[in-house]
Design a protein around this motif. Structure first.
Motif, mmCIF file in Angstrom:
data_model
loop_
_atom_site.group_PDB
_atom_site.id
_atom_site.type_symbol
_atom_site.label_atom_id
_atom_site.label_comp_id
_atom_site.label_asym_id
_atom_site.label_seq_id
_atom_site.Cartn_x
_atom_site.Cartn_y
_atom_site.Cartn_z
ATOM 1 N N UNK A 14 0.822 -1.210 0.000
ATOM 2 C CA UNK A 14 0.000 0.000 0.000
ATOM 3 C C UNK A 14 0.860 1.265 0.000
ATOM 4 N N UNK A 15 2.023 1.183 0.646
ATOM 5 C CA UNK A 15 2.926 2.346 0.720
ATOM 6 C C UNK A 15 3.756 2.528 -0.549
ATOM 7 N N UNK A 16 3.687 1.572 -1.474
ATOM 8 C CA UNK A 16 4.437 1.680 -2.716
ATOM 9 C C UNK A 16 5.876 1.236 -2.624
ATOM 10 N N UNK A 17 6.250 0.574 -1.515
ATOM 11 C CA UNK A 17 7.636 0.094 -1.373
ATOM 12 C C UNK A 17 7.873 -1.182 -2.172
ATOM 13 N N UNK A 18 6.814 -1.893 -2.485
ATOM 14 C CA UNK A 18 6.884 -3.055 -3.369
ATOM 15 C C UNK A 18 5.746 -2.937 -4.376
ATOM 16 N N UNK A 19 5.837 -3.696 -5.480
ATOM 17 C CA UNK A 19 4.821 -3.619 -6.532
ATOM 18 C C UNK A 19 3.835 -4.785 -6.483
ATOM 19 N N UNK A 20 4.296 -5.945 -6.048
ATOM 20 C CA UNK A 20 3.424 -7.103 -5.884
ATOM 21 C C UNK A 20 3.863 -7.865 -4.637
ATOM 22 N N UNK A 75 -7.134 -5.712 2.741
ATOM 23 C CA UNK A 75 -7.165 -4.268 2.991
ATOM 24 C C UNK A 75 -7.715 -3.521 1.781
ATOM 25 N N UNK A 76 -8.388 -2.400 2.028
ATOM 26 C CA UNK A 76 -8.892 -1.587 0.934
ATOM 27 C C UNK A 76 -7.781 -1.167 -0.012
ATOM 28 N N UNK A 77 -8.044 -1.289 -1.307
ATOM 29 C CA UNK A 77 -7.054 -0.908 -2.311
ATOM 30 C C UNK A 77 -6.203 -2.041 -2.807
ATOM 31 N N UNK A 78 -6.342 -3.253 -2.219
ATOM 32 C CA UNK A 78 -5.550 -4.394 -2.644
ATOM 33 C C UNK A 78 -6.463 -5.509 -3.166
ATOM 34 N N UNK A 79 -5.928 -6.316 -4.077
ATOM 35 C CA UNK A 79 -6.682 -7.440 -4.631
ATOM 36 C C UNK A 79 -5.729 -8.574 -4.970
ATOM 37 N N UNK A 80 -6.265 -9.784 -5.003
ATOM 38 C CA UNK A 80 -5.504 -10.929 -5.497
ATOM 39 C C UNK A 80 -5.654 -10.935 -7.014
ATOM 40 N N UNK A 81 -4.561 -10.624 -7.705
ATOM 41 C CA UNK A 81 -4.614 -10.375 -9.145
ATOM 42 C C UNK A 81 -4.251 -11.581 -9.990
ATOM 43 N N UNK A 82 -3.575 -12.554 -9.395
ATOM 44 C CA UNK A 82 -3.153 -13.719 -10.180
ATOM 45 C C UNK A 82 -2.891 -14.902 -9.263
ATOM 46 N N UNK A 83 -3.086 -16.094 -9.831
ATOM 47 C CA UNK A 83 -2.762 -17.345 -9.159
ATOM 48 C C UNK A 83 -1.907 -18.178 -10.098
ATOM 49 N N UNK A 84 -0.862 -18.799 -9.563
ATOM 50 C CA UNK A 84 -0.047 -19.711 -10.365
ATOM 51 C C UNK A 84 -0.693 -21.086 -10.370
ATOM 52 N N UNK A 104 -1.596 -25.327 -1.557
ATOM 53 C CA UNK A 104 -0.928 -25.686 -2.803
ATOM 54 C C UNK A 104 -0.925 -24.601 -3.858
ATOM 55 N N UNK A 105 -1.631 -23.481 -3.601
ATOM 56 C CA UNK A 105 -1.745 -22.427 -4.612
ATOM 57 C C UNK A 105 -0.995 -21.176 -4.177
ATOM 58 N N UNK A 106 -0.192 -20.639 -5.073
ATOM 59 C CA UNK A 106 0.506 -19.374 -4.858
ATOM 60 C C UNK A 106 -0.361 -18.258 -5.423
ATOM 61 N N UNK A 107 -0.593 -17.220 -4.622
ATOM 62 C CA UNK A 107 -1.359 -16.077 -5.110
ATOM 63 C C UNK A 107 -0.491 -14.830 -5.108
ATOM 64 N N UNK A 108 -0.867 -13.891 -5.960
ATOM 65 C CA UNK A 108 -0.117 -12.646 -6.107
ATOM 66 C C UNK A 108 -1.074 -11.486 -5.868
ATOM 67 N N UNK A 109 -0.683 -10.622 -4.935
ATOM 68 C CA UNK A 109 -1.505 -9.493 -4.522
ATOM 69 C C UNK A 109 -0.909 -8.205 -5.091
ATOM 70 N N UNK A 110 -1.791 -7.286 -5.511
ATOM 71 C CA UNK A 110 -1.306 -6.019 -6.064
ATOM 72 C C UNK A 110 -2.276 -4.895 -5.725
ATOM 73 N N UNK A 111 -1.875 -3.680 -6.049
ATOM 74 C CA UNK A 111 -2.728 -2.524 -5.809
ATOM 75 C C UNK A 111 -3.793 -2.430 -6.905
ATOM 76 N N UNK A 112 -5.031 -2.208 -6.494
ATOM 77 C CA UNK A 112 -6.115 -2.020 -7.460
ATOM 78 C C UNK A 112 -5.847 -0.753 -8.271
ATOM 79 N N UNK A 113 -5.947 -0.870 -9.598
ATOM 80 C CA UNK A 113 -5.746 0.282 -10.470
ATOM 81 C C UNK A 113 -4.339 0.454 -10.986
#
Length: 309
Positions: A73-79, A92-101, A201-210
């Protein structure tokens, strides 16, 4: 040409790093980028620091994600790269699970020191596990067995086993395979007798919405069947208000455009359990999971949950 470094946030355990490196490798292959286009940022979480008591007593699943999400959320990382089973159902508001491997084998694995399987252990033997679900399922199979709480990463738990603190332990097969340790498994737990944790067993990737740039990059590595299965399992958990204090199992299987789901809630002593099964179109994954959770809550009754929550 892509020159900006994509910063990948992760916990620092060997398994978490293996998952972050797999994510990086898939992004490199999908976009033709060199390794130095990415950086892996290790972030210590509350769950990593708390080792003296079960997480169910310390605050639940969010302990493994809080600090990483704050950095996102602070922008120190991208995913952020996570084990899906560690993720709270509410983000948290502003975050979403954007991808699953692509999901690895979700089954649990028994690693025995004095016997090759739970059923072969002598009466009164001890099995180490920090998971309330695994503890309850062990006791359902073998009420005579003692369950000891095992905290720490995979290597820590295996060291405790070698030190003789327990006669065996149960770990996720997926994690052992990602670490190249599957050869130590002495028995695999069948899903019908030992149902897995939602998300295991599933890896998920979280990112900022937008964040359009990141969303475009992640879309190329998203595995749609895994995403559908996890949408079902996470909706099931949310309907049950599932947390680290709740022994819940749930697993969705995608076959073409169809989804089949099995869920279970079990008392910590393993003596009482309620199950649910459903199937339908994979596009309705979240609704199927929600309906299964609501049915299981009705069938079990409020007192079932009140007794051990």
């Amino acid at each position: 040409m892509q020159t900006t470094v994509l910063r990948i946030g992760t916990r620092g355990s060997p398994l978490a790093l293996a998952q972050a490196h797999e994510t990086r490798a898939r992004l490199m292959a999908a976009h033709g980028l060199p390794e130095d286009a990415f950086s892996v940022e290790v972030i210590t979480t509350s769950g990593d620091r708390i080792q003296d008591r079960p997480l169910s007593e310390a605050g639940g699943k969010g302990l493994f994600t809080k600090e990483i999400e704050e950095a996102l959320l602070a922008g120190r990382i991208d995913i952020a790269v996570h084990s899906s089973k560690d993720m709270p159902t509410a983000l948290p508001g502003g975050l979403a699970l954007s991808a699953f491997l692509p999901r690895e084998d979700p089954r649990d694995a028994f690693i025995g020191k004095t016997a090759n399987s739970i059923m072969e252990l002598p009466r009164g033997a001890t099995v180490g596990s920090s998971s309330l679900r695994r503890q309850a399922l062990i006791l359902r199979m073998r009420p005579d067995i003692k369950v000891a709480s095992f905290r720490g990463n995979v290597q820590t738990r295996l060291r405790k086993l070698q030190e003789g603190i327990a006669d065996g332990t149960i770990l996720a097969l997926a994690g052992l395979k990602r670490l190249g340790l599957q050869s130590i498994v002495t028995d695999l737990m069948p899903l019908e007798k030992f149902p897995t944790a939602p998300g295991q067993g599933a890896i998920c990737i979280e990112s900022r919405i937008g964040d359009a740039r990141v969303e475009e990059m992640l879309a190329a590595i998203n595995h749609a069947p895994t995403a559908q299965a996890l949408a079902c399992e996470r909706a099931f958990l949310a309907a049950l208000d599932g947390s680290c204090r709740t022994p819940i199992a749930g697993y969705a299987v995608i076959d073409g455009d169809r989804l089949a789901f099995n869920g279970l809630v079990i008392a910590p002593d393993g003596r009482r359990a309620h199950g649910v099964s459903s199937e339908g179109s994979a596009v309705d994954a979240a609704e199927l999971g929600r309906a299964a959770g609501e049915k299981l809550r009705r069938d079990a009754g409020a007192h079932f949950f009140d007794d051990w929550s």
